[in-house]
Scaffold this motif. Structure first.
Motif, PDB file in Angstrom:
ATOM      1  N   VAL A  71       7.615  -9.042  -8.154  1.00  0.00           N
ATOM      2  CA  VAL A  71       8.195  -9.656  -9.197  1.00  0.00           C
ATOM      3  C   VAL A  71       7.503  -8.807 -10.386  1.00  0.00           C
ATOM      4  O   VAL A  71       8.684  -8.754 -11.353  1.00  0.00           O
ATOM      5  CB  VAL A  71       7.710 -11.108  -8.815  1.00  0.00           C
ATOM      6  CG1 VAL A  71       8.173 -11.614 -10.370  1.00  0.00           C
ATOM      7  CG2 VAL A  71       8.905 -11.277  -7.797  1.00  0.00           C
TER       8      VAL A  71
ATOM      9  N   GLY B  40      15.962 -17.884  -6.104  1.00  0.00           N
ATOM     10  CA  GLY B  40      14.818 -16.985  -4.815  1.00  0.00           C
ATOM     11  C   GLY B  40      13.930 -17.650  -4.705  1.00  0.00           C
ATOM     12  O   GLY B  40      12.958 -17.227  -4.777  1.00  0.00           O
TER      13      GLY B  40
ATOM     14  N   ASP C  15       5.606  -9.407  -2.350  1.00  0.00           N
ATOM     15  CA  ASP C  15       6.934 -10.588  -3.510  1.00  0.00           C
ATOM     16  C   ASP C  15       6.374 -10.427  -5.141  1.00  0.00           C
ATOM     17  O   ASP C  15       6.766 -10.007  -5.295  1.00  0.00           O
ATOM     18  CB  ASP C  15       7.432 -11.450  -2.554  1.00  0.00           C
ATOM     19  CG  ASP C  15       7.950 -11.325  -1.405  1.00  0.00           C
ATOM     20  OD1 ASP C  15       8.508 -10.553  -1.480  1.00  0.00           O
ATOM     21  OD2 ASP C  15       8.445 -11.779  -0.459  1.00  0.00           O
TER      22      ASP C  15
ATOM     23  N   ARG D 197      17.909  -6.620  -4.446  1.00  0.00           N
ATOM     24  CA  ARG D 197      19.265  -8.230  -3.798  1.00  0.00           C
ATOM     25  C   ARG D 197      19.350  -8.372  -6.195  1.00  0.00           C
ATOM     26  O   ARG D 197      19.921  -8.364  -6.447  1.00  0.00           O
ATOM     27  CB  ARG D 197      18.392  -9.417  -4.400  1.00  0.00           C
ATOM     28  CG  ARG D 197      18.878 -10.890  -4.204  1.00  0.00           C
ATOM     29  CD  ARG D 197      17.915 -11.671  -2.730  1.00  0.00           C
ATOM     30  NE  ARG D 197      17.060 -12.626  -4.409  1.00  0.00           N
ATOM     31  CZ  ARG D 197      18.061 -14.108  -4.466  1.00  0.00           C
ATOM     32  NH1 ARG D 197      19.222 -13.499  -3.938  1.00  0.00           N
ATOM     33  NH2 ARG D 197      17.693 -14.770  -5.157  1.00  0.00           N
TER      34      ARG D 197
ATOM     35  N   THR E 183      10.331 -18.107 -10.350  1.00  0.00           N
ATOM     36  CA  THR E 183      10.170 -17.738  -9.267  1.00  0.00           C
ATOM     37  C   THR E 183       8.478 -17.377  -9.306  1.00  0.00           C
ATOM     38  O   THR E 183       7.886 -18.113  -7.451  1.00  0.00           O
ATOM     39  CB  THR E 183       9.724 -16.332  -8.774  1.00  0.00           C
ATOM     40  OG1 THR E 183      10.859 -16.396  -9.557  1.00  0.00           O
ATOM     41  CG2 THR E 183      10.042 -15.479  -7.466  1.00  0.00           C
TER      42      THR E 183
ATOM     43  N   ARG F  91      13.053  -7.731  -3.838  1.00  0.00           N
ATOM     44  CA  ARG F  91      13.794  -8.395  -4.434  1.00  0.00           C
ATOM     45  C   ARG F  91      14.964  -7.302  -5.487  1.00  0.00           C
ATOM     46  O   ARG F  91      15.431  -7.725  -6.599  1.00  0.00           O
ATOM     47  CB  ARG F  91      13.088  -8.987  -5.495  1.00  0.00           C
ATOM     48  CG  ARG F  91      12.098 -10.531  -3.969  1.00  0.00           C
ATOM     49  CD  ARG F  91      10.547 -10.899  -4.747  1.00  0.00           C
ATOM     50  NE  ARG F  91      10.623 -12.199  -4.033  1.00  0.00           N
ATOM     51  CZ  ARG F  91      11.267 -13.325  -4.511  1.00  0.00           C
ATOM     52  NH1 ARG F  91      11.624 -13.932  -5.549  1.00  0.00           N
ATOM     53  NH2 ARG F  91      10.774 -14.288  -3.490  1.00  0.00           N
TER      54      ARG F  91
END
Lengths: 220, 220
Positions: free
Chosen positions: B86, B63, B82, A154, B162, A151
């Motif tokens: 984040v 995303g 993830d 990205r 997200t 992420r």
DNA sequence: ATTTTCAATATTGGATCCAAAATATGGAGA
DNA sequence: TCTCCATATTTTGGATCCAATATTGAAAAT
């Protein structure tokens, strides 16, 4: 369309259009600030407006175009402040990525980055500005991908996309090309020594040089 | 549809769909990992597939869904990694935003943040989880917007989007709601004193608590 | 029984057509 | 001459239809 072009052409029209739009914005064919006439553009690209609009939605998400309901899309005009903001965010995120990458960098990873650098130097020697921009991007992204943080990588990519339109100008200057190569070599050296601090510092300098060169271009 | 709903309904179908999809993902009605059947969803939302697909493109950019050509869209399944990624990125960007905001924070700004906090407490007292999530978001975003860095704020917003799907679970717990209020008050105190360091520290703790609570939820 | 092939079906991608909104145009009134 | 309003034109938004691709299932061959 030649068979070769056909092979290269993406599997969907929206992806094809997306690539074309990126190039058009990058090369300045679609100048910042110009509203996008969907009908004309669609006809020019030989597709209907549906895939064009989906590509534009993607570009909107990346911040390359703006959108207002019932008014349409518009190529984003990057202000000086925008440029500085994007580069500052890049500084934050790329430092994070580089540190994570160095911590888990294998010799194999290093080899791929070195290969990218060879490509950069080859393109620079050939004076191929477009190839150099591509190779330069590969150099950095290969490193960022080593961080194992998809992420983060990205996000950094989309930030690069945002200023792609201006970065290509940067490589037009031979002095800049030479300096990029030197700075890449310094970064590679730091990576070989697994020195995260040095790598971050080197790449920060590298980035600052770029933004310093780009700033004057945005007044015009 | 009542006149009231009509007034609230966005001016375009894609925006309406976008909002509905966000809610559906947030509330778990569209569960992570499920492929999105365009035809069925379009019919359910009473629109054609065109605006639905444009909304999905937007969500892809944020995303929240993944896309594969000829295969379709899929609600992203956030892994533990993830989530951590984040939140780590948020930490980096929000620190930057908070420092910039504190440096230029006016009393008027402060008043708006305090108003947001009052709304948070009101929603918490009423036990309205959805309203609390909204107000909480407003509290933080109002602060971030004070930084005067629109692109930074935009990025942070998409990062919040997200994990929205999971954050709403967080407010289901009364203890969490109470703690959020306490932490917000501490942050407000730091802001009133114009102490960037304290504000950053407080908000980091605040964020870490959230991620600690969320992590167990992702194993299931 | 397992694998492969091929047809049937479901699903996405895209083109065209129509509706709605915004913008441009032009004329009437002050 | 300027302003305002109504109308015409342009442009975007959305629905429907068709095409292309992927998936599924069954039958045939090994």
């Amino acid at each position: 369309m030649s068979p070769d072009e056909a092979r290269r052409r993406p599997p969907t029209a929206q992806q094809f259009v997306l690539g074309e739009l990126r190039r058009a914005i990058t090369t300045g064919r679609l100048r910042p600030g110009t509203p996008i006439r969907q009908d004309a553009l669609a006809e020019e690209l030989q597709v209907s407006r549906v895939p064009l609009r989906e590509a534009l939605k993607t570009l909107e998400g990346e911040g390359l175009v703006t959108y207002k309901p019932h008014k349409g899309y518009c190529v984003v005009m990057l202000s000086l402040d925008d440029l500085r903001e994007v580069y500052r965010i890049r500084e934050l995120l790329e430092e994070e990525a580089v540190r994570a990458a160095v911590a888990r960098l294998t010799d194999d990873d290093l080899g791929r980055i070195e290969a990218a650098q060879e490509e950069v130097e080859r393109a620079a020697a050939a004076g191929d500005v477009a190839a150099m921009a591509t190779a330069n991007r590969a150099f950095h992204m290969t490193l960022f991908d080593c961080a194992g943080r998809p992420r983060l990588a990205r996000l950094i990519r989309t930030l690069w996309d945002t200023t792609d339109a201006y970065r290509s100008m940067y490589y037009g200057d031979a002095g800049n090309r030479e300096r990029v190569i030197e700075e890449h070599r310094a970064a590679l050296d730091a990576l070989r020594r697994r020195s995260a601090d040095d790598a971050v510092t080197t790449l920060n300098v590298h980035r600052d040089h770029a933004v310093a060169e780009l700033e004057p271009l945005l007044d015009a």
